[in-house]
Design a protein around this motif. Structure first.
Motif, PDB file in Angstrom:
ATOM      1  N   GLN A   1      10.464  55.654  10.602  1.00 14.75           N
ATOM      2  CA  GLN A   1       9.605  55.984   9.465  1.00 14.75           C
ATOM      3  C   GLN A   1       9.636  57.492   9.223  1.00 14.75           C
TER       4      GLN A   1
ATOM      5  N   HIS B   1      14.457  50.627  13.072  1.00  7.00           N
ATOM      6  CA  HIS B   1      13.690  51.147  11.949  1.00  7.00           C
ATOM      7  C   HIS B   1      13.004  52.450  12.357  1.00  7.00           C
TER       8      HIS B   1
ATOM      9  N   THR C   1       8.668  58.568   6.251  1.00  3.67           N
ATOM     10  CA  THR C   1       7.414  58.620   5.508  1.00  3.67           C
ATOM     11  C   THR C   1       6.495  57.556   6.095  1.00  3.67           C
ATOM     12  N   PRO C   2       5.251  57.892   6.434  1.00  4.16           N
ATOM     13  CA  PRO C   2       4.356  56.912   7.059  1.00  4.16           C
ATOM     14  C   PRO C   2       4.300  55.598   6.280  1.00  4.16           C
ATOM     15  N   GLY C   3       4.523  54.490   6.992  1.00  9.10           N
ATOM     16  CA  GLY C   3       4.434  53.169   6.388  1.00  9.10           C
ATOM     17  C   GLY C   3       5.697  52.697   5.700  1.00  9.10           C
ATOM     18  N   VAL C   4       6.713  53.554   5.616  1.00  7.28           N
ATOM     19  CA  VAL C   4       7.959  53.191   4.935  1.00  7.28           C
ATOM     20  C   VAL C   4       9.080  53.128   5.970  1.00  7.28           C
ATOM     21  N   ASN C   5       9.636  51.939   6.180  1.00  6.55           N
ATOM     22  CA  ASN C   5      10.702  51.758   7.163  1.00  6.55           C
ATOM     23  C   ASN C   5      12.061  52.107   6.573  1.00  6.55           C
TER      24      ASN C   5
END
Length: 247
Positions: A185, A183, A187-191
């Motif tokens: 990221q 995984h 975008t922060p917080g989006v796997n």
């Protein structure tokens, strides 16, 4: 035991303090000329990859039978001596190579070579799943360096949006387990799940991802019954020739 004692007795320093012997300059020069283009390697599973069969088989697989000389050296390693740099580089470019359905470590040898390089196999790795809006060389480079030891990239900026995957060449440490998914990221917080396909990969433990043992010798799989590692007691024992396979 007796053989080990006899070998140890010849390790004592008799002769160490004698005057050095100089070899003829021309003899040394000719020997160095004949050994300019060498690949050195080792099997990743020594018990599964017979060295005598390996050095007999690989030149045929490369289409260089009669042109390349193989030799077994200490430490369960081997060398192949090539007639030219072009022939040697062709073999390197077509790699990585396998024997007996297990991978081989194969690196160019030089007198000042860092022998730690015999822990690495250069793989072309396909990276799949990078979102097109983030597809550029810098992103690919950062991903590659997180996965392994980066060597080079095969990526065309103009064709990037039409590719199913991008290719990077990595030096893979055989002491580390393979990983086919990770995984990232963007975008922060989006796997975002990326997948990795190792080209020309053969023989690895399906339980833990290691190249250095089969699942039958895996601690995770069955408590480690069997052993694919080195056994120093066999260093001086004759090896039975056995047919091998090339991947």
């Amino acid at each position: 035991m007796a053989d080990s004692i006899r070998r140890a007795m010849q390790d004592i320093d008799l002769g160490f303090h004698d005057a050095p012997i100089s070899l003829p300059v021309e003899v040394v020069r000719q020997a160095a000329e004949e050994n300019r283009f060498i690949l050195i390697g080792r099997p990743v599973m020594p018990r599964k990859q017979n060295l005598r069969a390996l050095i007999a088989t690989m030149p045929r697989n490369w289409g260089l039978e009669g042109l390349v000389r193989g030799r077994i050296i200490e430490g369960r390693r081997f060398q192949f001596v090539f007639p030219s740099e072009e022939a040697m580089d062709t073999v390197v470019r077509r790699g990585p190579w396998a024997f007996a359905d297990r991978m081989l470590v194969l690196q160019r040898w030089t007198p000042l070579m860092d022998m730690a390089m015999l822990n690495f196999i250069p793989f072309w790795v396909q990276i799949r799943g990078i979102p097109f809006q983030f597809m550029n060389r810098d992103v690919i480079l950062h991903i590659a360096r997180e996965v392994g030891q980066y060597i080079q990239m095969d990526y065309n900026e103009e064709a990037g949006s039409r590719l199913e995957f991008v290719r990077v060449r990595l030096n893979w440490n055989i002491g580390q387990p393979l990983r086919f998914q990770r995984h990232f990221q963007f975008t922060p917080g989006v796997n975002t799940l990326l997948r990795f396909h190792f080209e020309r990969l053969r023989g690895f433990c399906e339980s833990c991802g290691m190249l250095t043992h089969d699942s039958g010798a895996c601690l995770i799989h069955n408590g480690g019954q069997g052993n694919d590692g080195d056994d120093d007691s066999e260093d001086d024992a004759p090896e039975n020739d056995a047919p091998g396979e090339q991947g």
